[in-house]
Design a protein around this motif. Structure first.
Motif, PDB file in Angstrom:
ATOM      1  N   PRO A 208      35.750  37.556  34.085  1.00 35.59           N
ATOM      2  CA  PRO A 208      36.390  39.029  34.239  1.00 35.59           C
ATOM      3  C   PRO A 208      35.598  39.814  35.154  1.00 35.59           C
ATOM      4  CG  PRO A 208      35.555  38.556  31.929  1.00 35.59           C
ATOM      5  CD  PRO A 208      35.488  37.221  32.648  1.00 35.59           C
ATOM      6  N   THR A 209      34.001  39.879  34.740  1.00 33.89           N
ATOM      7  CA  THR A 209      33.249  40.952  35.403  1.00 33.89           C
ATOM      8  C   THR A 209      33.228  40.789  36.880  1.00 33.89           C
ATOM      9  OG1 THR A 209      31.977  41.150  33.373  1.00 33.89           O
ATOM     10  CG2 THR A 209      31.013  42.002  35.396  1.00 33.89           C
ATOM     11  N   SER A 210      33.046  39.515  37.294  1.00 31.98           N
ATOM     12  CA  SER A 210      32.867  39.268  38.705  1.00 31.98           C
ATOM     13  C   SER A 210      34.280  39.620  39.506  1.00 31.98           C
ATOM     14  CB  SER A 210      32.555  37.808  38.898  1.00 31.98           C
ATOM     15  OG  SER A 210      32.729  37.481  40.272  1.00 31.98           O
ATOM     16  N   ASN A 211      35.458  39.337  38.804  1.00 32.99           N
ATOM     17  CA  ASN A 211      36.849  39.617  39.516  1.00 32.99           C
ATOM     18  C   ASN A 211      36.988  40.875  39.619  1.00 32.99           C
ATOM     19  OD1 ASN A 211      38.523  36.713  37.803  1.00 32.99           O
ATOM     20  ND2 ASN A 211      37.278  36.682  39.449  1.00 32.99           N
ATOM     21  N   MET A 212      36.706  41.664  38.588  1.00 34.34           N
ATOM     22  CA  MET A 212      36.628  43.191  38.609  1.00 34.34           C
ATOM     23  C   MET A 212      35.825  43.681  39.735  1.00 34.34           C
ATOM     24  SD  MET A 212      37.151  43.831  34.415  1.00 34.34           S
ATOM     25  CE  MET A 212      37.950  45.466  34.556  1.00 34.34           C
ATOM     26  N   LYS A 213      34.734  43.286  39.760  1.00 28.98           N
ATOM     27  CA  LYS A 213      33.616  43.978  40.650  1.00 28.98           C
ATOM     28  C   LYS A 213      33.995  43.684  42.222  1.00 28.98           C
ATOM     29  CE  LYS A 213      28.731  44.622  41.158  1.00 28.98           C
ATOM     30  NZ  LYS A 213      28.418  43.726  42.166  1.00 28.98           N
ATOM     31  N   LEU A 214      34.474  42.572  42.298  1.00 29.42           N
ATOM     32  CA  LEU A 214      34.877  42.063  43.851  1.00 29.42           C
ATOM     33  C   LEU A 214      36.319  42.638  44.126  1.00 29.42           C
ATOM     34  CD1 LEU A 214      33.310  38.780  43.900  1.00 29.42           C
ATOM     35  CD2 LEU A 214      32.565  40.682  45.322  1.00 29.42           C
ATOM     36  N   ALA A 215      37.093  43.195  43.075  1.00 23.86           N
ATOM     37  CA  ALA A 215      38.125  44.021  43.364  1.00 23.86           C
ATOM     38  C   ALA A 215      39.118  42.792  43.848  1.00 23.86           C
ATOM     39  CB  ALA A 215      38.350  45.000  44.290  1.00 23.86           C
ATOM     40  N   THR A 216      39.178  41.689  43.242  1.00 21.66           N
ATOM     41  CA  THR A 216      40.089  40.537  43.629  1.00 21.66           C
ATOM     42  C   THR A 216      41.551  40.820  43.391  1.00 21.66           C
ATOM     43  OG1 THR A 216      39.401  39.286  41.620  1.00 21.66           O
ATOM     44  CG2 THR A 216      38.367  38.750  43.854  1.00 21.66           C
ATOM     45  N   GLY A 217      41.892  41.831  42.443  1.00 22.59           N
ATOM     46  CA  GLY A 217      43.019  42.102  41.823  1.00 22.59           C
ATOM     47  C   GLY A 217      43.415  40.947  40.892  1.00 22.59           C
ATOM     48  N   GLY A 218      44.944  40.790  40.927  1.00 25.61           N
ATOM     49  CA  GLY A 218      45.288  39.818  39.822  1.00 25.61           C
ATOM     50  C   GLY A 218      44.670  39.902  38.687  1.00 25.61           C
ATOM     51  N   SER A 219      44.770  38.848  37.678  1.00 25.66           N
ATOM     52  CA  SER A 219      44.218  38.801  36.500  1.00 25.66           C
ATOM     53  C   SER A 219      44.362  37.535  35.977  1.00 25.66           C
ATOM     54  CB  SER A 219      44.193  39.800  35.499  1.00 25.66           C
ATOM     55  OG  SER A 219      45.193  39.588  34.737  1.00 25.66           O
TER      56      SER A 219
ATOM     57  N   LEU B   6      36.774  49.048  35.978  1.00 29.30           N
ATOM     58  CA  LEU B   6      38.504  49.187  35.816  1.00 29.30           C
ATOM     59  C   LEU B   6      39.105  49.817  36.963  1.00 29.30           C
ATOM     60  CD1 LEU B   6      40.902  49.424  33.874  1.00 29.30           C
ATOM     61  CD2 LEU B   6      39.984  51.635  32.992  1.00 29.30           C
ATOM     62  N   GLN B   7      38.155  50.641  37.564  1.00 26.78           N
ATOM     63  CA  GLN B   7      38.967  51.168  38.748  1.00 26.78           C
ATOM     64  C   GLN B   7      39.142  50.187  39.848  1.00 26.78           C
ATOM     65  OE1 GLN B   7      39.979  54.535  39.156  1.00 26.78           O
ATOM     66  NE2 GLN B   7      39.528  54.473  36.982  1.00 26.78           N
ATOM     67  N   ARG B   8      38.157  49.223  39.999  1.00 29.19           N
ATOM     68  CA  ARG B   8      38.387  48.253  40.997  1.00 29.19           C
ATOM     69  C   ARG B   8      39.420  47.221  40.791  1.00 29.19           C
ATOM     70  NH1 ARG B   8      32.526  46.955  43.589  1.00 29.19           N
ATOM     71  NH2 ARG B   8      32.103  49.141  44.264  1.00 29.19           N
ATOM     72  N   GLN B   9      39.670  47.109  39.430  1.00 26.44           N
ATOM     73  CA  GLN B   9      40.720  46.256  39.126  1.00 26.44           C
ATOM     74  C   GLN B   9      41.975  46.757  39.324  1.00 26.44           C
ATOM     75  OE1 GLN B   9      40.819  43.169  37.860  1.00 26.44           O
ATOM     76  NE2 GLN B   9      42.886  43.099  37.493  1.00 26.44           N
ATOM     77  N   MET B  10      42.161  48.157  39.207  1.00 28.62           N
ATOM     78  CA  MET B  10      43.628  48.760  39.179  1.00 28.62           C
ATOM     79  C   MET B  10      44.023  48.993  40.607  1.00 28.62           C
ATOM     80  SD  MET B  10      44.512  48.634  36.071  1.00 28.62           S
ATOM     81  CE  MET B  10      45.741  49.470  36.179  1.00 28.62           C
ATOM     82  N   TYR B  11      42.813  49.467  41.494  1.00 28.48           N
ATOM     83  CA  TYR B  11      43.114  49.667  42.825  1.00 28.48           C
ATOM     84  C   TYR B  11      43.042  48.738  43.827  1.00 28.48           C
ATOM     85  CZ  TYR B  11      43.560  54.658  41.496  1.00 28.48           C
ATOM     86  OH  TYR B  11      43.923  55.855  40.955  1.00 28.48           O
ATOM     87  N   TRP B  12      42.630  47.545  43.443  1.00 20.09           N
ATOM     88  CA  TRP B  12      42.493  46.352  44.329  1.00 20.09           C
ATOM     89  C   TRP B  12      41.465  46.549  45.519  1.00 20.09           C
ATOM     90  CZ3 TRP B  12      47.503  43.295  45.011  1.00 20.09           C
ATOM     91  CH2 TRP B  12      48.337  42.966  43.637  1.00 20.09           C
ATOM     92  N   ASN B  13      40.490  47.488  45.431  1.00 17.48           N
ATOM     93  CA  ASN B  13      39.613  47.963  46.340  1.00 17.48           C
ATOM     94  C   ASN B  13      38.270  48.347  45.743  1.00 17.48           C
ATOM     95  OD1 ASN B  13      39.590  50.639  45.809  1.00 17.48           O
ATOM     96  ND2 ASN B  13      41.478  50.846  47.208  1.00 17.48           N
TER      97      ASN B  13
END
Lengths: 419, 419
Positions: free
Chosen positions: A263-274, B312-319
């Motif tokens: 989870p952390t890596s996906n969020m930090k790299l803004a990969t979207g999805g989940s 959380l911001q990166r997850q929600m905005y995909w950037n």
């Protein structure tokens, strides 16, 4: 580390927590030759007072890139593709084998200190990881990595065949991703995994762009494509799956592959999805958890990963279906299932891989709050001792060695880790 | 805690990090009567060797409920409405003032240990919080809470007028939420804030259901409704705003209110939506950060909150538009702006509220990686000393007192904290 007599007892454990939901109070754990001999009233051999400790099974970090610890903070504020190009550039030009070894050594010490007893590693120096695993007594699973832009697949195949197992190390087959290798490379990897009787560890469906690329190239979605090549089976571990399709989950279920959530890596790299945790869970798929490398996390603390793992699921589904215990299972019993080791449970006949958590600051402490505390509150700072294969590591000792190694890195190598 | 002479020097700080992005290496900080006198080469009074420390401004926890520390893990796996009903039941029937005080005391010690130098608190015992703030030397901002189902608003008004300021404590006006009070109560609160020259601290637009409720009841969205009543001004702090509308952001901007982001709590309670960090930032709104209470987080570690805040911001905005430094600013200089204190910067004339971070395990350490490390890697475990108003708190000492208080809780009160 501390080596006790072959038989010893963790006496009067404040709580013993199992991922099945079972909690025992004030009981003993007898360990003999690295295996749990009994849990209950028995006492045998040396006794270690555990009345201040919460004892849990060791945590399995199912996906990391240990050498990258020296790249912590190297290039943070980028999306995956941009980030990966920057990292690959460093790997091609500056990442010496000596520096990789220091990175792996630092990662191993950090992971042990945070309660990780086993890890699955993807990088280029598995021979060194094998040596370090035996030195520090942590279970490591690693292999050379198929990655066509950097390595000739036939070379990787040859080196992989020479890689030796030891008491703490098992070779696995690493494939970077579908998009970073040819179909021929995938076939070589498949053949190799079958011959060497190990599993394939690969990044799959991490970004939306990957989906488009694979669909365009092969006419299929990533998991579909791997299935067509016969790779989706019990000897496959797919990491990320933030963009997996519902019908692909069916395929995974049918073929018994393991999946890994980062989870952390996906969020930090803004990969979207989940990662669709609850769908995977409903389908009885073996879900494991990983921190990913320190250049994309940047911690190696599985407790924090469990917490962020629940948080992300609740954010994406707008409900609380994913619970603390689900992530605790992913990090313990499910991890050991992937490794093919009878572990992840504190029970007679299971390996003596355990974490002793100092309970002084874990409060208000009562039996019904234990899973909550372990996932939402506790982190690596509260780990006091880590036991791997019956061998006891003391936290203070781990930190002392870690500090020495950090100094070594700073005195000799720091300049090369700046972009 | 340790009280030095009126003038002392933090000598040879390894790094001094300011939220403006400025980083200084191997310089000194002179503190006199609780205020930073100089940053540079000067030396005056006692000297404290800081060559192993990274020095940052103190962290402001802009939203918490300190007594709830005794409710950590009380009722975890529930969505907001269900959770709130369970908590309110406890508050009505079991939460004695004595137990609230212990909760606040534990929270204060934990926060100090994690580098928090000031906090904004919403609960029912501000008189006790005032006493504890002075005792432990941490800056606290609290008030009685307008919450119609539990308290008569005229009683709250009366009690609030008797609440005394001290060197470490400032009374503020707490209103639980629009949905938990009448329009009349909001008017009383507004009048009170004006007379007492302080600000209103309120939960706003936390869930989608809240939006529907307020829209149905008042024909307006929450921020619009507060604006109609004249509450949206520089003396308003709105917490959560996961469901704020774009035109409401305009209103906030125009009126200069402060907003508070609580990412962990929002995710854990599955409130959906998400705080529009980058829109707030673009509009020049003062964004602060809070952990919320321990029953919905369950940590009080602002370092972890900064990390989860970016994720959380990166997850929600995909950037990757939201960066480490943005969250660092929210936790330091923006927090002090809300408090009305010249703080959050390490600069001549600013308050001596500082955090000294042990740099031994923060690696690879170089100037360009500092913000990355502070947000993505460091957490409260690496805090060595915390300075508030020039008074130095030693971490070991904080933990020693915390352990004593935890024992007190466990011996006397534990039973009452089970549902």
């Amino acid at each position: 580390m501390e080596i006790r007599n072959n038989t010893y007892t963790l006496r009067n454990c404040r709580y013993i927590v199992n991922p099945t939901g079972e909690i025992r109070k004030s009981e003993n754990i007898v360990i003999q030759n690295g295996i749990i001999k009994s849990v209950g009233r028995e006492l045998e051999g040396d006794e270690i007072d555990c009345s201040d400790y919460i004892v849990i099974p060791g945590l399995v970090n199912s996906h990391t890139h240990s050498p990258m610890t020296v790249l912590r903070g190297y290039y943070d504020d980028a999306e995956l593709e941009d980030w990966l190009n920057k990292i690959w550039e460093f790997e091609k030009t500056k990442f010496t084998k000596e520096l990789m070894k220091i990175g792996s050594e630092l990662a191993i010490l950090e992971m042990l200190g945070n309660g990780t007893t086993a890890f699955v590693d993807m990088y280029f120096n598995p021979d060194q990881v094998a040596e370090l695993a035996e030195k520090y007594k942590i279970r490591a699973f690693a292999g050379y990595t198929f990655l066509d832009s950097l390595f000739d697949p036939y070379e990787i195949d040859k080196k992989q065949r020479r890689l030796k197992k030891n008491e703490y190390f098992v070779p696995i087959i690493n494939v970077h991703s579908i998009y970073a290798v040819s179909e021929n490379t995938l076939k070589i990897a498949k053949q190799l995994a079958e011959e060497l009787q190990t599993w394939i560890h690969i990044h799959v469906s991490e970004t939306r762009k990957e989906l488009y690329t694979i669909k365009k190239r092969n006419g299929l979605f990533p998991v579909e494509y791997l299935a067509k090549l016969g790779l989706v089976n019990q000897k496959l571990q797919m990491v990320h799956l933030g963009w997996v399709a519902s019908w692909e989950i069916e395929t995974i279920k049918r073929n018994g592959s393991t999946v890994t959530y980062c989870p952390t890596s996906n969020m930090k790299l803004a990969t979207g999805g989940s990662f669709p945790f609850k769908e995977m869970l409903k389908n009885g798929i073996n879900i494991t958890l990983g921190t990913d490398g320190t250049a994309s996390n940047n911690s190696l603390d599985m407790f924090q990963e469990m917490k962020i793992g629940v948080l992300l699921q609740r954010q994406m589904y707008w409900n609380v279906e994913t619970k603390a215990i689900d992530l605790f299972q992913s990090s313990t019993i499910n991890g050991y299932r992937l490794l093919g080791i009878k572990g992840g449970l504190i029970k007679e006949g299971y390996v003596g891989d355990l974490v002793l958590i100092d309970s002084h600051f874990v409060y208000p402490l009562s039996q019904d709050k234990l899973f909550s505390h372990l996932v939402y509150y506790v982190d690596g700072r509260y780990v006091s001792k880590v036991i791997v294969n019956g061998i006891i590591h003391d936290k203070d000792n781990i930190l002392r060695i870690l500090a020495e190694k950090v100094k070594l890195l700073e005195n000799s190598y720091l300049d090369s880790t700046n972009p």
